[in-house]
Design an enzyme around this catalytic site. Structure first.
Site, PDB file in Angstrom:
ATOM      1  N   ASN A 129       1.134   0.037   5.903  1.00  0.00           N
ATOM      2  CA  ASN A 129       1.360  -1.266   5.348  1.00  0.00           C
ATOM      3  C   ASN A 129       2.126  -2.648   5.595  1.00  0.00           C
ATOM      4  O   ASN A 129       3.257  -1.968   5.782  1.00  0.00           O
ATOM      5  CB  ASN A 129       2.029  -0.014   4.331  1.00  0.00           C
ATOM      6  CG  ASN A 129       3.021  -0.981   2.552  1.00  0.00           C
ATOM      7  OD1 ASN A 129       2.098  -1.739   2.654  1.00  0.00           O
ATOM      8  ND2 ASN A 129       3.835  -0.501   2.178  1.00  0.00           N
ATOM      9  N   GLY A 130       1.746  -3.154   4.964  1.00  0.00           N
ATOM     10  CA  GLY A 130       2.292  -4.303   5.219  1.00  0.00           C
ATOM     11  C   GLY A 130       1.008  -5.637   5.977  1.00  0.00           C
ATOM     12  O   GLY A 130      -0.129  -5.640   6.020  1.00  0.00           O
ATOM     13  N   GLU A 181       7.177 -11.059 -25.466  1.00  0.00           N
ATOM     14  CA  GLU A 181       5.656 -10.321 -25.640  1.00  0.00           C
ATOM     15  C   GLU A 181       6.874  -9.288 -25.545  1.00  0.00           C
ATOM     16  O   GLU A 181       6.714  -8.127 -25.849  1.00  0.00           O
ATOM     17  CB  GLU A 181       4.872 -11.123 -23.935  1.00  0.00           C
ATOM     18  CG  GLU A 181       5.821 -10.952 -22.962  1.00  0.00           C
ATOM     19  CD  GLU A 181       5.266 -11.139 -21.946  1.00  0.00           C
ATOM     20  OE1 GLU A 181       3.515 -10.435 -22.229  1.00  0.00           O
ATOM     21  OE2 GLU A 181       4.782 -11.659 -20.734  1.00  0.00           O
ATOM     22  N   ARG A 235       1.361   1.880  -6.044  1.00  0.00           N
ATOM     23  CA  ARG A 235       1.862   0.676  -5.086  1.00  0.00           C
ATOM     24  C   ARG A 235       0.383   0.096  -4.354  1.00  0.00           C
ATOM     25  O   ARG A 235      -0.100  -0.047  -3.576  1.00  0.00           O
ATOM     26  CB  ARG A 235       2.263   1.681  -3.820  1.00  0.00           C
ATOM     27  CG  ARG A 235       3.384   1.984  -3.671  1.00  0.00           C
ATOM     28  CD  ARG A 235       3.764   2.347  -2.706  1.00  0.00           C
ATOM     29  NE  ARG A 235       4.342   1.646  -2.082  1.00  0.00           N
ATOM     30  CZ  ARG A 235       5.531   0.806  -1.196  1.00  0.00           C
ATOM     31  NH1 ARG A 235       6.104   1.211  -2.206  1.00  0.00           N
ATOM     32  NH2 ARG A 235       5.411   0.299  -0.073  1.00  0.00           N
ATOM     33  N   TRP A 239      -3.656  -1.505  -1.460  1.00  0.00           N
ATOM     34  CA  TRP A 239      -3.242  -2.591  -2.058  1.00  0.00           C
ATOM     35  C   TRP A 239      -4.217  -3.674  -0.962  1.00  0.00           C
ATOM     36  O   TRP A 239      -3.417  -4.069  -0.354  1.00  0.00           O
ATOM     37  CB  TRP A 239      -2.101  -2.667  -2.455  1.00  0.00           C
ATOM     38  CG  TRP A 239      -2.353  -3.928  -3.043  1.00  0.00           C
ATOM     39  CD1 TRP A 239      -1.771  -4.688  -3.047  1.00  0.00           C
ATOM     40  CD2 TRP A 239      -2.465  -4.377  -4.627  1.00  0.00           C
ATOM     41  NE1 TRP A 239      -1.692  -6.213  -4.506  1.00  0.00           N
ATOM     42  CE2 TRP A 239      -2.484  -5.780  -5.329  1.00  0.00           C
ATOM     43  CE3 TRP A 239      -3.510  -3.658  -5.550  1.00  0.00           C
ATOM     44  CZ2 TRP A 239      -2.500  -6.411  -6.722  1.00  0.00           C
ATOM     45  CZ3 TRP A 239      -3.288  -4.169  -7.100  1.00  0.00           C
ATOM     46  CH2 TRP A 239      -2.939  -5.325  -7.447  1.00  0.00           C
ATOM     47  N   LYS A 266       8.274 -14.640 -22.130  1.00  0.00           N
ATOM     48  CA  LYS A 266       8.823 -13.253 -21.595  1.00  0.00           C
ATOM     49  C   LYS A 266       9.465 -12.473 -22.549  1.00  0.00           C
ATOM     50  O   LYS A 266       9.039 -11.477 -22.929  1.00  0.00           O
ATOM     51  CB  LYS A 266       9.767 -13.398 -20.711  1.00  0.00           C
ATOM     52  CG  LYS A 266       9.007 -13.976 -18.645  1.00  0.00           C
ATOM     53  CD  LYS A 266       8.225 -12.729 -18.519  1.00  0.00           C
ATOM     54  CE  LYS A 266       6.822 -12.253 -19.052  1.00  0.00           C
ATOM     55  NZ  LYS A 266       6.049 -13.261 -17.592  1.00  0.00           N
ATOM     56  N   CYS A 270       1.164  -1.175   0.632  1.00  0.00           N
ATOM     57  CA  CYS A 270      -0.171  -0.039  -0.153  1.00  0.00           C
ATOM     58  C   CYS A 270       1.004   0.924  -0.127  1.00  0.00           C
ATOM     59  O   CYS A 270       2.113   1.433   0.068  1.00  0.00           O
ATOM     60  CB  CYS A 270      -0.978   0.007   1.502  1.00  0.00           C
ATOM     61  SG  CYS A 270      -1.681  -1.068   1.313  1.00  0.00           S
ATOM     62  N   LYS A 326      -2.469  -5.662 -19.260  1.00  0.00           N
ATOM     63  CA  LYS A 326      -1.890  -6.010 -18.360  1.00  0.00           C
ATOM     64  C   LYS A 326      -3.366  -7.645 -17.814  1.00  0.00           C
ATOM     65  O   LYS A 326      -2.559  -8.142 -17.918  1.00  0.00           O
ATOM     66  CB  LYS A 326      -1.831  -4.960 -17.354  1.00  0.00           C
ATOM     67  CG  LYS A 326      -1.146  -5.609 -15.995  1.00  0.00           C
ATOM     68  CD  LYS A 326      -0.078  -6.035 -15.616  1.00  0.00           C
ATOM     69  CE  LYS A 326       0.006  -7.122 -14.848  1.00  0.00           C
ATOM     70  NZ  LYS A 326       1.652  -7.156 -14.594  1.00  0.00           N
ATOM     71  N   HIS A 382      10.903 -34.199 -32.928  1.00  0.00           N
ATOM     72  CA  HIS A 382       9.832 -35.023 -33.439  1.00  0.00           C
ATOM     73  C   HIS A 382       9.262 -34.084 -34.401  1.00  0.00           C
ATOM     74  O   HIS A 382       8.476 -33.934 -34.930  1.00  0.00           O
ATOM     75  CB  HIS A 382       8.640 -35.482 -32.659  1.00  0.00           C
ATOM     76  CG  HIS A 382       9.038 -36.845 -31.909  1.00  0.00           C
ATOM     77  ND1 HIS A 382       9.472 -37.641 -31.838  1.00  0.00           N
ATOM     78  CD2 HIS A 382       9.515 -36.383 -29.886  1.00  0.00           C
ATOM     79  CE1 HIS A 382       9.203 -38.554 -31.313  1.00  0.00           C
ATOM     80  NE2 HIS A 382       9.748 -37.883 -29.978  1.00  0.00           N
ATOM     81  N   GLU A 391       7.467 -20.650 -19.870  1.00  0.00           N
ATOM     82  CA  GLU A 391       7.251 -19.132 -19.389  1.00  0.00           C
ATOM     83  C   GLU A 391       8.598 -18.385 -19.756  1.00  0.00           C
ATOM     84  O   GLU A 391       8.201 -16.644 -20.047  1.00  0.00           O
ATOM     85  CB  GLU A 391       8.005 -19.071 -17.773  1.00  0.00           C
ATOM     86  CG  GLU A 391       7.054 -18.302 -17.302  1.00  0.00           C
ATOM     87  CD  GLU A 391       6.365 -16.866 -17.564  1.00  0.00           C
ATOM     88  OE1 GLU A 391       4.858 -17.128 -17.970  1.00  0.00           O
ATOM     89  OE2 GLU A 391       6.289 -15.791 -17.394  1.00  0.00           O
TER      90      GLU A 391
HETATM   91  C1  AGP Z   1       2.099 -12.782 -19.056  1.00  0.00           C
HETATM   92  O1  AGP Z   1       3.449 -11.787 -18.899  1.00  0.00           O
HETATM   93  C2  AGP Z   1       1.331 -11.664 -19.645  1.00  0.00           C
HETATM   94  N1  AGP Z   1       0.994 -10.566 -19.713  1.00  0.00           N
HETATM   95  C3  AGP Z   1      -0.239 -12.854 -19.663  1.00  0.00           C
HETATM   96  O2  AGP Z   1      -0.127 -14.088 -20.209  1.00  0.00           O
HETATM   97  C4  AGP Z   1      -0.938 -12.503 -18.696  1.00  0.00           C
HETATM   98  O3  AGP Z   1      -0.435 -13.414 -17.797  1.00  0.00           O
HETATM   99  C5  AGP Z   1      -2.709 -13.385 -18.505  1.00  0.00           C
HETATM  100  O4  AGP Z   1      -3.106 -12.763 -19.531  1.00  0.00           O
HETATM  101  C6  AGP Z   1      -3.209 -13.796 -17.527  1.00  0.00           C
HETATM  102  O5  AGP Z   1      -3.390 -12.596 -16.870  1.00  0.00           O
HETATM  103  P1  AGP Z   1      -3.900 -12.789 -15.155  1.00  0.00           P
HETATM  104  O6  AGP Z   1      -3.067 -13.601 -14.993  1.00  0.00           O
HETATM  105  O7  AGP Z   1      -4.740 -11.940 -14.554  1.00  0.00           O
HETATM  106  O8  AGP Z   1      -5.382 -13.861 -15.799  1.00  0.00           O
END
Ligand code: AGP
Length: 616
Positions: A105-106, A492, A30, A79, A489, A2, A611, A508, A485
């Site tokens: 905050n905590g 993206e 935050r 938060w 990264k 927070c 996001k 394969h 994963e």
């Molecule tokens: C991850 O870097 C991405 N921005 C994206 O794949 C994300 O993980 C996905 O949209 C799922 O989001 P969520 O965990 O908020 O549901």
């Protein structure tokens, strides 16, 4: 996470409400669940607070409209960790006499016991928060005859957990008391005129560049343009260094890091430490439900889906049952007509607002009596409304579009559930349980050590690979999740094409792409798949592949076959291997981050992404 902000001043020519509002707005990154202000005037506290983002609240109740003669105010942007993001849970929180106000905050870990004790003594609570115990504890100490400062000191001694707190008292208009343990707190000062406290420097940076950084177990008494510091344990006065901040506001908001993504990678150790505080009781609830379920599915999207892949592997190890992973967008299509009663769905979503997962679990709930166990980072998010039980990962807000610290904390949460299952089933000895816990609690140190020593190596690898457009990330076993994963990264944020794949399956088909110099990143913890992976490394090397491997420090075999190795400073044993999806990931996140920079891309704003994906 927070944000807290406070000011005490003797200046007549400033609009206190405006200063406080601007200060807290600079901390909104935050947390943005709710916001509140308390101002002191004529021995009375004036509180304004509501849920929502600051601008929305501002339109409704004008937070800056506080009494003209006020010279002291505290503010908070929340938060949520304990209690939904509602008005009643917004800070500040007050004691029974409405004289003491606290912003915090905590996480107070023992708040339930304290709340019980306080309730038995007749204290009335208005919120569901952990914070609210603090003003009531201070109230008790003051009633026992202690002065304001000693009451705060004694109240804080009763808390276990993390806090940065700022406290004011209606009868003490010349002081704000602040203290810190494991949550950040900084003090800004214009000597002789105004003193500020805040969770982070940008809050007061337009007002002053002079500041003190508080350390754990320290308390400060803020007066207008003056500050005194004390050691919380000995209650003795201490001297602190006055610093001058050279950063811009933008840089300061990112804690001096160039981007939120980098800041959030460096926040992984602290986020993980917070996740380790998830209550054992809640973990046992999840564990018992999984133990009695007949069918178990785990569902998510994107990074959260990769966390699900790693987590299902860890949980299955101790559960003795298969867990089926399904991407949330496919859940209904795959399970329509097949969803049996006594099924459990583990739903994972950082934001809790991804439309595909919300609809998937709503459908599942309607279709049959299934239990939904949710893991999210956002208290009160939409997903929690259709869930039977919720664990909040405690990673704090993640601003960078690329999920980093939230991935680690999701995998860790699943790992904690797994160890809880092992404990209930008694399938391994107590000594082994302890070893798994030691490995889990050792994760933050491993990541810290890695981040401290390996940035130059990662930059070197990036420079070496800069022209390549295509990569493979290959692994076996649990590390397939890490490969996927790590690949996501790089895809993206650096706009490279990556195939994150099983090393065994890659021969394969995908292997046909390999030419001289084709980069292949092998994820190679020394687990039961290691020797077979050695064979896969040889297959790709003999076709001209450029081998970069991520291994543990003591690795030899794969190191010999690799052009470059990234070495993770962790023991080569089965306890740590099981959690390698967490400890190996910062290396790959950094690789993606520095690749984005090398290609002049903004890692915080990847092309075409947002996001939270709220469309199908
Ligand atoms: C991850 O870097 C991405 N921005 C994206 O794949 C994300 O993980 C996905 O949209 C799922 O989001 P969520 O965990 O908020 O549901």
């Amino acid at each position: 996470m927070c944000g807290i902000f406070g000011i005490i001043t003797n200046q007549d020519n400033i609009s206190l409400g405006k200063v406080v509002l601007e200060g807290i707005k600079r901390l909104e990154y935050r947390g943005y669940d709710s916001c509140g202000i308390v101002a002191l005037s004529n021995s009375e506290l004036h509180v304004k607070k509501d849920s929502g983002k600051i601008d929305e609240i501002q339109k409704k109740i004008n937070l800056a409209d506080i009494p003209n003669n006020s010279k002291l105010a505290l503010a908070h942007t929340r938060w949520a960790t304990h209690g939904a993001p509602t008005r009643k849970n917004s800070h500040p929180h007050l004691d029974c006499s409405n004289k003491i106000a606290v912003v915090h905050n905590g996480i107070i870990e023992n708040f339930l016991e304290l709340r019980k004790m306080l309730t038995e003594k007749g204290h009335l609570f208005e919120s569901d928060t952990d914070t609210e115990v603090i003003p009531h504890l201070i109230e008790i100490k003051m009633k026992e005859g202690l002065n304001f400062k000693d009451s705060v000191v004694e109240a804080l001694k009763l808390l276990t957990g993390a806090y940065a707190v700022a406290v004011c008292h209606a009868d003490y208009p010349d002081s704000i008391i602040v203290a810190r343990k494991e949550s950040p707190l900084v003090i800004g000062i214009i000597e002789g005129k105004s003193t500020y406290c805040a969770s982070d420097i940008p809050a007061f940076l337009p007002l002053t560049r002079k500041c003190y950084i508080m350390d754990d177990d320290e308390l400060a008494i803020l007066k207008a343009g003056e500050v005194e510091f004390f050691d919380l344990i000995s209650n003795e006065r201490i001297e602190k260094e006055l610093r001058t901040i050279e950063w811009s506001i933008d840089a300061a908001e990112k804690g001096g890091y160039e981007h939120f993504m980098l800041k959030e990678i460096y926040e992984e150790p602290i986020a993980i430490r917070n996740t380790l505080k998830i209550s054992e009781e809640l973990l046992r609830v999840f564990a018992n439900i999984l133990l009695s379920a007949e069918n178990i599915y785990i569902t998510a999207a994107g990074t959260s889906y990769h966390a699900a892949l790693a987590g299902k592997f860890i949980i299955s190890k101790f559960l003795g049952k298969h867990i089926q992973d399904i991407e949330c967008s496919e859940l209904e299509t795959q399970l329509k007509g097949n969803l049996q009663k006594n099924s459990v769905i583990i739903a994972i979503s950082q934001s809790g607002e991804t439309i595909d997962i919300i609809e998937a679990i709503k459908w599942a709930k309607k279709a049959k009596s299934v239990k939904i166990l949710t893991i999210t980072n956002v208290v009160g998010s939409s997903i929690t409304r259709s869930s039977d039980h919720v664990i909040v990962t405690n990673a704090g807000p993640e601003i960078g579009v690329a999920a980093t610290k939230t991935y680690s904390t999701q995998v860790l949460t699943l790992a904690l559930i797994a160890v809880s299952i092992a404990k209930i089933r008694k399938i391994i000895s107590d000594e082994e349980i302890i070893k798994y816990y030691e490995a889990l609690t050792g994760i933050p140190n491993i990541i810290e050590k890695f981040l401290e020593k390996n940035v130059d190596l990662i930059k070197y690898i990036v420079n070496n690979l800069e022209k390549n457009m295509n990569y493979f990330f290959l692994a076996r076993g649990i590390s397939i999740a890490t490969a996927k994963e790590g690949g996501l990264k790089l895809k993206e944020v650096a706009c490279r094409f990556i195939e994150g794949y099983s090393a065994a399956s890659a021969k394969h088909g995908p292997i046909s792409l390999v030419r001289e110099g084709f980069p292949i990143i092998f994820i190679a913890p020394p687990d039961e798949t290691y020797n077979r992976l050695v064979g896969n490394v040889m297959e790709f090397k003999s076709r001209g592949g450029r081998i970069i491997s991520v291994v543990v420090e003591s690795d030899e075999k794969i190191t010999k076959l690799s052009d470059i190795t990234i070495r993770i400073p962790q023991p080569a044993d089965k306890y740590y291997n099981l959690f390698s999806p967490i400890t190996f990931m910062p290396a790959l996140q950094l690789l993606a981050y520095y690749s984005a920079l090398a290609h002049d891309l903004d890692p915080d704003k990847p092309l075409n992404l947002s996001k939270t994906v709220t469309v199908h």
